[in-house]
Each structure stands twice: as structure tokens, then as C-alpha cells.
Design a protein around this motif. Structure first.
Motif, PDB file in Angstrom:
ATOM      1  N   ALA A 149      29.791 -24.554 -29.453  1.00 51.30           N
ATOM      2  CA  ALA A 149      30.004 -25.996 -29.460  1.00 51.30           C
ATOM      3  C   ALA A 149      28.691 -26.714 -29.731  1.00 51.30           C
ATOM      4  O   ALA A 149      27.621 -26.268 -29.311  1.00 51.30           O
ATOM      5  N   THR A 151      26.965 -30.770 -29.821  1.00 49.01           N
ATOM      6  CA  THR A 151      27.176 -32.171 -29.457  1.00 49.01           C
ATOM      7  C   THR A 151      25.942 -33.008 -29.762  1.00 49.01           C
ATOM      8  O   THR A 151      24.820 -32.508 -29.755  1.00 49.01           O
ATOM      9  N   LYS A 163      33.864 -30.492 -24.135  1.00 45.42           N
ATOM     10  CA  LYS A 163      34.018 -29.235 -24.868  1.00 45.42           C
ATOM     11  C   LYS A 163      33.982 -28.033 -23.922  1.00 45.42           C
ATOM     12  O   LYS A 163      34.788 -27.097 -24.048  1.00 45.42           O
ATOM     13  N   CYS A 174      31.841 -20.092 -23.507  1.00 45.14           N
ATOM     14  CA  CYS A 174      31.263 -21.150 -24.342  1.00 45.14           C
ATOM     15  C   CYS A 174      29.746 -21.030 -24.426  1.00 45.14           C
ATOM     16  O   CYS A 174      29.069 -20.845 -23.404  1.00 45.14           O
ATOM     17  N   ILE A 176      26.918 -23.610 -25.862  1.00 45.99           N
ATOM     18  CA  ILE A 176      26.826 -24.978 -26.348  1.00 45.99           C
ATOM     19  C   ILE A 176      25.392 -25.325 -26.712  1.00 45.99           C
ATOM     20  O   ILE A 176      24.453 -24.925 -26.017  1.00 45.99           O
ATOM     21  N   SER A 227      33.399 -25.957 -32.292  1.00 46.13           N
ATOM     22  CA  SER A 227      33.725 -27.350 -31.984  1.00 46.13           C
ATOM     23  C   SER A 227      32.469 -28.181 -32.206  1.00 46.13           C
ATOM     24  O   SER A 227      31.416 -27.901 -31.627  1.00 46.13           O
ATOM     25  N   THR A 229      30.797 -32.231 -32.742  1.00 47.76           N
ATOM     26  CA  THR A 229      30.817 -33.693 -32.772  1.00 47.76           C
ATOM     27  C   THR A 229      29.512 -34.161 -33.391  1.00 47.76           C
ATOM     28  O   THR A 229      28.429 -33.756 -32.945  1.00 47.76           O
ATOM     29  N   GLU A 460      40.649 -33.550 -29.468  1.00 44.45           N
ATOM     30  CA  GLU A 460      40.138 -33.249 -28.141  1.00 44.45           C
ATOM     31  C   GLU A 460      40.827 -34.184 -27.161  1.00 44.45           C
ATOM     32  O   GLU A 460      41.199 -35.305 -27.504  1.00 44.45           O
ATOM     33  N   TYR A 469      41.965 -24.352 -28.639  1.00 40.89           N
ATOM     34  CA  TYR A 469      41.262 -23.216 -28.043  1.00 40.89           C
ATOM     35  C   TYR A 469      42.219 -22.066 -27.724  1.00 40.89           C
ATOM     36  O   TYR A 469      41.847 -21.109 -27.053  1.00 40.89           O
TER      37      TYR A 469
END
Length: 478
Positions: A149, A151, A163, A174, A176, A227, A229, A460, A469
């Protein structure tokens, strides 16, 4: 006013705080002063390989935990966020600049979203199909696998938490990579999940050179879901990388929210709400209203009133309780504001209030109103992502709908009319993933969040968010 002490940021791998220890470093700056707060360690390829291996191993155990038990852990994480609200909010304000009251609201909202995902863990239903023979036919939902992920910096607690929580609720692990400009809020959020009881290997937080990290993680066969953003430009690049490996991807990309205001509304009420939502986080929110199309009969009054609201805002250090709007997050946003506003005025836009930097330190920009902005101006075509309202008058409903839909963006949009039939038409006709009709509140934990066109794909939040997911499997057993 002296700022609170800033904690040293770190990488978080297997529950361990990994410091510089010979690694390269990146400066973390306070946007209110421009001063360096700390040096952020840069993840090495071996750090990423370790995080990937751990995520793959932890997936086998975490995915086997019953959904009800996963939900209980996430509920505890949300409780910890509320208990630690002052510490997390202070980190957000120091990292990103927003006023402390906004940072507290962000943490509270984040906890609500984690609560929602905790409940969604037990709602990943399959179904039983009727069959004409002996045996059974099942449709089941299974976690897709380890997730990578990414962000941005504008909501440094909320975006990582959404996320992480969704991945964990689904049974995924995850890794991130939050924004390097705002590391500490994301780290404090991640530690809430770990302290709540998720396996230490199920969550890693890494920082570094974005292109290297994204390429390394996406190229790994262990990572099965991406994922992201951020901007449409970066999202397109990551989508290309993901497509090479046929990996599922959720992309929440840029927006340029049209805001249509007719002459049959309570204009004072709309102005007050528009100012509150537009200047929140200094306009650095992807669903912030940006292009204000105002009916010509009330356009000048709207401009006058919104300009008074902008002029009255107290701009300052986010740690100061008197501050209503903090600084921009970094010097890049300052340069963008200057370029976009200069271009608009050269093309004939009226600069009513603001339009320049303020103060002799930090990244402060005046709340700005530009009126009668031509469609050819860059600011009408590029997401400004700053504290600037741009207006343009309109007469015809069909014309304003066409102008609202003319860009490739389609994240959020807003429309205000006292006529219910017109409000219904606007909600249907404007092309966006989220439309606020007579409200600027276009999102909530229970609702799906996502865009159309160049604003991305996938959702989301809401009951739809967890599905990205999960894989759907059909089992026919005789």
C-alpha cells in the motif's frame, strides 16, 4: 511558542523499530518553520526483502484467524487510537502542518473507519448454490494475499489506517509506504494495530525512494494486491507495473471537484459550508471543492461573501490554538500555487483576496479567491490542492453540467439547488464517484470511496471496500 519534542522516525519491520544504522536518511521538515525535525531512515532492498518474506509467512497464519477474532483485534486498535489521540494528533500537526483541532478530528475519524472495517471482517459472505445432483456448490470469499500500500502526505493517519485496516480485516498482511514528508503519524497508527495484537510480521512500515520501493514490492511474487492513493501520473505508472504481473490494484487518484451552485439556495449557508470545507487542511484534500460554478444572478454575492470568509481566517502554526488554517505541507505546493494563480490572472481572472505567500518562514499561503476564471486557465484544468477558490458564472443547467464533466477527473463533485427535481438531475448527471447534493459531506465510513475516469478505479470504505482484498472462489463438490 516552542514546538513539542519530535520523536525520531523509523522503519517498522516485524514489530521492531529500525533506525538509521548506516542507512541513508531523508529530512523531515516542520512546514510551519521549514526546520528539519529529524532524519528518516531509508529502507534498503534487504529491508524490503525481509518485510516481504515476513508478510508472506504471516499471511498463512493471519488469514486462518476467524474473521470475528480479526475484528476484535481491529476494534482494540481503534480504542488505542482514541486513547492516544493527543500523541498522534501532535505528530500529524508537526509533520503536515494542519491545526491541532483538525489533527484530532482526523484521528477520531480514523478510529471510526477502523471500527467499521473491524465489523466488515465478519461480513465477507459467500453463498450456497442449488444443484440438481448430489454434492454441494459453494461461492466463498478468501483473502487475496500480502498487500503493498502507498499513501500521500495530506491525511497522514487516516489514509494509511484505512488501507491497513481493510487489508487486515480481510485476512491479508500489509506492507505500507506512507509519505516520507509525514512519517510519524503513520508509524503511531501502525503501532496501535501491533499493540492491539496482530502478528508482528503482518504489518510493516517502510520509507525511502518511492520509485525503488514501489518497483521492488510490486515485482515480488509474494505481493498479490496493490492499493495506491496519490496523483494520476504516479498511479498510471504503478498500474503499468502491476499489469505486468497481473496484480489486482485499487487506485484513488486526483480530483478537481466541480461545485455547482444555483440561485435558489440559502447562499449564506452554502458560503459558510464552502469556506469550512475548502480551507480545511489548507485545501489539501482530494475531494475538496475546487471549481465553483455559480449562477450568474448570485455569483457576485457569492464571491463577496466567500472572500470575506477567506479574509477572516487566522493562518498560523498548527500548534497555536488560535490557528484556523495551517501552512501548506511543503515547498512544492507553494511553487504550484504561485504558478497557477499567476497564470489565471494573466488570463483575465480577478484576484479578489490572497494570492501570495505570507510570513517570513514556513510554507504559509494566504486563503485565496479568484473570480471569473476562464476555462483555459491552468487552475481550471489542474487540481490546485491548496487554499484557493476559483469561480465562474453560469446561466444554463445543461451548460454547467457539461462544464463540470469536461475534465478527465471524476472523484468528487457537489451541487446545490433548492429544487428537488433539479437536485435529482444533478446527482445523476455529474460524472463522479461521489456526489454531494446540498452538502459537502461526500464521504462516511459506511460509504464507498472512489472515482471514475482518470480519478482511478476500485473502492475503499463501505461494504464494497473489503471486496478488493478478497478473491471469489467457486467450489463444486460431489
Amino acid at each position: 511558542m516552542s514546538a513539542p519534542a519530535y520523536e525520531q522516525p523509523y522503519l517498522l519491520i516485524n514489530g521492531e523499530r529500525v533506525g538509521r544504522d548506516g542507512r541513508d536518511g531523508l529530512p523531515v521538515r516542520n512546514p510551519s518553520t521549514g526546520e528539519v525535525l529529524a532524519e528518516l531512515p531509508v529502507a534498503t532492498p534487504s529491508d524490503l526483502d525481509r518485510a516481504i518474506e515476513l508478510a508472506g509467512g504471516a499471511f498463512r497464519t493471519w488469514s486462518a484467524v476467524p474473521p470475528v477474532e480479526r475484528g476484535k483485534v481491529l476494534k482494540r486498535a481503534a480504542e488505542l487510537m482514541r486513547e492516544r489521540i493527543e500523541s498522534i494528533a501532535t505528530a500529524i500537526t508537526l509533520d503536515e502542518g494542519k491545526p491541532l483541532f483538525e489533527a484530532r478530528w482526523e484521528v477520531s475519524w480514523t478510529a471510526d473507519v477502523v471500527d467499521w472495517q473491524a465489523e466488515e471482517a465478519r461480513r465477507s459472505y459467500g453463498r450456497v448454490l442449488p444443484v440438481s445432483t448430489k454434492g454441494r456448490a459453494l461461492v466463498v470469499k478468501e483473502p487475496v494475499g500480502p498487500v503493498a500500500a502507498f499513501t500521500p502526505w495530506n491525511l497522514p493517519a487516516f489514509l494509511p489506517a484505512r488501507k491497513i485496516a481493510t487489508a487486515l480485516a480481510a485476512g491479508c498482511t500489509c506492507i505500507i509506504k506512507p509519505a516520507e514528508e509525514t512519517p510519524l503519524g503513520a508509524l503511531k497508527i501502525a503501532e496501535c494495530f501491533l499493540d492491539a495484537g496482530i502478528p508482528r510480521a503482518a504489518l510493516a512500515v517502510v520509507f525511502g525512494e518511492p520509485s525503488m520501493i514501489s518497483t521492488h514490492l510490486i515485482n515480488s511474487p509474494v505481493i498479490r494486491k496493490i492499493s495506491f492513493t496519490g496523483s494520476t501520473r504516479v498511479g498510471t505508472h504503478l498500474a503499468e507495473l502491476s499489469a505486468r504481473h497481473v496484480k489486482r490494484m485499487t487506485m484513488e487518484l486526483g480530483g478537481h471537484a466541480p461545485t455547482v451552485i444555483f440561485d435558489d439556495v440559502d447562499l449564506d449557508k452554502v458560503v459558510a459550508e464552502a469556506a469550512a470545507y475548502k480551507f480545511m487542511n489548507a485545501g489539501q484534500i482530494c475531494i475538496a471543492p475546487t471549481r465553483f460554478y455559480v449562477h450568474e444572478s448570485v455569483h457576485d454575492k457569492f464571491v463577496k461573501n466567500i472572500s470575506e470568509a477567506a479574509r477572516s481566517l487566522v493562518v498560523g502554526d498548527g500548534m497555536d490554538s488560535a490557528t484556523q488554517m495551517g501552512p501548506l505541507a511543503n515547498s512544492r505546493r507553494m511553487d504550484a500555487m504561485e504558478r497557477l494563480i499567476d497564470d489565471a490572472t494573466r488570463q483575465g481572472a480577478d484576484l479578489i483576496v490572497g494570492g501570495s505567500r505570507t510570513g517570513n518562514h514556513g510554507y504559509f499561503w494566504q486563503p485565496t479567491v479568484l473570480a471569473n476564471v476562464p476555462e483555459s486557465a491552468a487552475i481550471m484544468n489542474e487540481e490546485p490542492f491548496g487554499p484557493v477558490i476559483v469561480t465562474s458564472p453560469f446561466v444554463d443547467e445543461d451548460d454547467v453540467i457539461a462544464r463540470s464533466n469536461r475534465l478527465g477527473y471524476g472523484l468528487a463533485a457537489f451541487a446545490f439547488s433548492g429544487a428537488s427535481d433539479r437536485a435529482n438531475r444533478l446527482g445523476s448527471a455529474i460524472e463522479a464517484g461521489m456526489v454531494g447534493v446540498n452538502t459537502f459531506a461526500a464521504t462516511m465510513p459506511e460509504a464507498p470511496f472512489g472515482g471514475v475516469k482518470d480519478s482511478g478505479y476500485g473502492l475503499e470504505g463501505g461494504t464494497e471496500g473489503i471486496d478488493a482484498y478478497l478473491t471469489t472462489k467457486f467450489i463444486h463438490q460431489l
